[in-house]
Design a protein around this motif. Structure first.
Motif, PDB file in Angstrom:
ATOM      1  N   ILE A   8       0.837  -1.211   0.000  1.00  0.00           N
ATOM      2  CA  ILE A   8       0.000   0.000   0.000  1.00  0.00           C
ATOM      3  C   ILE A   8       0.864   1.251   0.000  1.00  0.00           C
ATOM      4  O   ILE A   8       0.617   2.191  -0.767  1.00  0.00           O
ATOM      5  CB  ILE A   8      -0.973  -0.018   1.199  1.00  0.00           C
ATOM      6  N   VAL A   9       1.897   1.267   0.826  1.00  0.00           N
ATOM      7  CA  VAL A   9       2.786   2.430   0.887  1.00  0.00           C
ATOM      8  C   VAL A   9       3.481   2.642  -0.461  1.00  0.00           C
ATOM      9  O   VAL A   9       3.569   3.767  -0.957  1.00  0.00           O
ATOM     10  CB  VAL A   9       3.813   2.260   2.028  1.00  0.00           C
ATOM     11  N   LEU A  10       3.963   1.563  -1.058  1.00  0.00           N
ATOM     12  CA  LEU A  10       4.630   1.682  -2.353  1.00  0.00           C
ATOM     13  C   LEU A  10       3.656   2.107  -3.455  1.00  0.00           C
ATOM     14  O   LEU A  10       4.013   2.876  -4.352  1.00  0.00           O
ATOM     15  CB  LEU A  10       5.320   0.371  -2.718  1.00  0.00           C
ATOM     16  N   ALA A  11       2.436   1.613  -3.406  1.00  0.00           N
ATOM     17  CA  ALA A  11       1.432   2.023  -4.394  1.00  0.00           C
ATOM     18  C   ALA A  11       1.104   3.507  -4.246  1.00  0.00           C
ATOM     19  O   ALA A  11       0.948   4.213  -5.258  1.00  0.00           O
ATOM     20  CB  ALA A  11       0.172   1.170  -4.241  1.00  0.00           C
ATOM     21  N   LEU A  12       1.006   3.988  -3.027  1.00  0.00           N
ATOM     22  CA  LEU A  12       0.774   5.418  -2.819  1.00  0.00           C
ATOM     23  C   LEU A  12       1.977   6.230  -3.290  1.00  0.00           C
ATOM     24  O   LEU A  12       1.813   7.321  -3.855  1.00  0.00           O
ATOM     25  CB  LEU A  12       0.475   5.701  -1.344  1.00  0.00           C
ATOM     26  N   GLY A  13       3.172   5.704  -3.061  1.00  0.00           N
ATOM     27  CA  GLY A  13       4.372   6.363  -3.575  1.00  0.00           C
ATOM     28  C   GLY A  13       4.370   6.422  -5.093  1.00  0.00           C
ATOM     29  O   GLY A  13       4.732   7.427  -5.700  1.00  0.00           O
ATOM     30  N   TRP A  14       3.950   5.323  -5.709  1.00  0.00           N
ATOM     31  CA  TRP A  14       3.830   5.270  -7.173  1.00  0.00           C
ATOM     32  C   TRP A  14       2.866   6.356  -7.656  1.00  0.00           C
ATOM     33  O   TRP A  14       3.145   7.083  -8.600  1.00  0.00           O
ATOM     34  CB  TRP A  14       3.343   3.887  -7.582  1.00  0.00           C
ATOM     35  N   ALA A  15       1.718   6.445  -6.995  1.00  0.00           N
ATOM     36  CA  ALA A  15       0.720   7.437  -7.399  1.00  0.00           C
ATOM     37  C   ALA A  15       1.247   8.858  -7.194  1.00  0.00           C
ATOM     38  O   ALA A  15       0.996   9.740  -8.021  1.00  0.00           O
ATOM     39  CB  ALA A  15      -0.571   7.226  -6.618  1.00  0.00           C
ATOM     40  N   ALA A  16       2.002   9.077  -6.123  1.00  0.00           N
ATOM     41  CA  ALA A  16       2.559  10.411  -5.867  1.00  0.00           C
ATOM     42  C   ALA A  16       3.590  10.780  -6.926  1.00  0.00           C
ATOM     43  O   ALA A  16       3.623  11.915  -7.407  1.00  0.00           O
ATOM     44  CB  ALA A  16       3.185  10.460  -4.482  1.00  0.00           C
ATOM     45  N   VAL A  17       4.415   9.825  -7.296  1.00  0.00           N
ATOM     46  CA  VAL A  17       5.446  10.105  -8.302  1.00  0.00           C
ATOM     47  C   VAL A  17       4.819  10.352  -9.671  1.00  0.00           C
ATOM     48  O   VAL A  17       5.246  11.245 -10.408  1.00  0.00           O
ATOM     49  CB  VAL A  17       6.472   8.943  -8.359  1.00  0.00           C
ATOM     50  N   THR A  18       3.815   9.564 -10.018  1.00  0.00           N
ATOM     51  CA  THR A  18       3.175   9.751 -11.322  1.00  0.00           C
ATOM     52  C   THR A  18       2.206  10.929 -11.321  1.00  0.00           C
ATOM     53  O   THR A  18       1.822  11.404 -12.386  1.00  0.00           O
ATOM     54  CB  THR A  18       2.424   8.482 -11.754  1.00  0.00           C
ATOM     55  N   GLY A  19       1.775  11.366 -10.143  1.00  0.00           N
ATOM     56  CA  GLY A  19       0.885  12.518 -10.052  1.00  0.00           C
ATOM     57  C   GLY A  19      -0.561  12.202 -10.352  1.00  0.00           C
ATOM     58  O   GLY A  19      -1.354  13.097 -10.619  1.00  0.00           O
ATOM     59  N   SER A  20      -0.935  10.920 -10.287  1.00  0.00           N
ATOM     60  CA  SER A  20      -2.299  10.529 -10.597  1.00  0.00           C
ATOM     61  C   SER A  20      -2.795   9.549  -9.538  1.00  0.00           C
ATOM     62  O   SER A  20      -2.293   8.431  -9.445  1.00  0.00           O
ATOM     63  CB  SER A  20      -2.346   9.876 -11.983  1.00  0.00           C
ATOM     64  N   PHE A  21      -3.761   9.968  -8.754  1.00  0.00           N
ATOM     65  CA  PHE A  21      -4.302   9.124  -7.702  1.00  0.00           C
ATOM     66  C   PHE A  21      -5.608   8.453  -8.133  1.00  0.00           C
ATOM     67  O   PHE A  21      -6.521   8.280  -7.333  1.00  0.00           O
ATOM     68  CB  PHE A  21      -4.517   9.939  -6.420  1.00  0.00           C
ATOM     69  N   THR A  22      -5.697   8.056  -9.385  1.00  0.00           N
ATOM     70  CA  THR A  22      -6.886   7.354  -9.866  1.00  0.00           C
ATOM     71  C   THR A  22      -6.803   5.886  -9.461  1.00  0.00           C
ATOM     72  O   THR A  22      -5.719   5.360  -9.189  1.00  0.00           O
ATOM     73  CB  THR A  22      -6.991   7.465 -11.396  1.00  0.00           C
ATOM     74  N   LEU A  23      -7.946   5.218  -9.442  1.00  0.00           N
ATOM     75  CA  LEU A  23      -7.989   3.811  -9.056  1.00  0.00           C
ATOM     76  C   LEU A  23      -7.145   2.929  -9.977  1.00  0.00           C
ATOM     77  O   LEU A  23      -6.368   2.105  -9.477  1.00  0.00           O
ATOM     78  CB  LEU A  23      -9.448   3.317  -9.008  1.00  0.00           C
ATOM     79  N   PRO A  24      -7.234   3.093 -11.298  1.00  0.00           N
ATOM     80  CA  PRO A  24      -6.375   2.257 -12.155  1.00  0.00           C
ATOM     81  C   PRO A  24      -4.879   2.477 -11.909  1.00  0.00           C
ATOM     82  O   PRO A  24      -4.097   1.535 -11.921  1.00  0.00           O
ATOM     83  CB  PRO A  24      -6.749   2.684 -13.584  1.00  0.00           C
ATOM     84  N   ASN A  25      -4.486   3.723 -11.652  1.00  0.00           N
ATOM     85  CA  ASN A  25      -3.078   4.003 -11.397  1.00  0.00           C
ATOM     86  C   ASN A  25      -2.640   3.418 -10.047  1.00  0.00           C
ATOM     87  O   ASN A  25      -1.531   2.903  -9.915  1.00  0.00           O
ATOM     88  CB  ASN A  25      -2.799   5.506 -11.448  1.00  0.00           C
TER      89      ASN A  25
END
Length: 159
Positions: A8-25
């Motif tokens: 979960i932490v890494l997925a949130l980090g991924w979303a923060a880096v990509t700048g998109s907090f959508t469900l698919p991302n």
């Protein structure tokens, strides 16, 4: 740390880096996290990984604070109209308590990346790190600040 929480932490980090907090991302980030954790599973499952990660994060946070504070100090110093009257450069022999090459290198690089300081050399016996400082008023206070700040955090992060 459980693998689910780490995912979960890494997925949130991924979303923060990509700048998109959508469900698919977020799902893509979780998938990438699971794949990465599978590759490094033997290192992640060890119990001392989280405390070391926290020590590394504390070192990074200290560096960011020192970077900002030092940049402001140097800016204030160089913006004075009478720069030569107020500047006190020095080369200081900093006594090292860290002994391994990785620790010395990390400490020297952190000092060099901080505005107003530059690591010049390490003594042959690896007991001293020579640091050029653009402005120093108290050598002992400077040595204490480095020893209790960067050096202590580097020792903690590398162990």
């Amino acid at each position: 740390m459980s693998l689910v929480l780490l995912t979960i932490v890494l997925a949130l980090g991924w979303a923060a880096v990509t700048g998109s907090f959508t469900l698919p991302n977020l799902l893509l980030g979780a998938l990438v996290s699971v794949a990465c954790l599978f590759v490094v599973r033997q290192y992640v499952s060890r119990p001392h990984v989280l405390p070391r990660a926290l020590r590394i994060a504390a070192l990074a946070w200290l560096f960011i604070i020192e970077l900002v504070v030092s940049a402001l100090r140097v800016a204030r110093l160089v913006l004075r109209p009478d720069l030569n009257a107020h500047i006190r450069p020095a080369i200081i022999a900093f006594p090292l308590s860290v002994t391994r090459d990785a620790e010395i290198t990390l400490l020297a690089n952190l000092i060099t990346l901080t505005p107003g300081t530059l690591s010049v050399d390490v003594s042959e016996d690896r007991r001293f790190l020579y640091i050029h400082v653009i402005h120093v008023t108290d050598r002992e206070a400077f040595i204490t600040e480095i020893a209790q700040g960067f050096e202590a955090k580097v020792r903690g992060a590398c162990n």
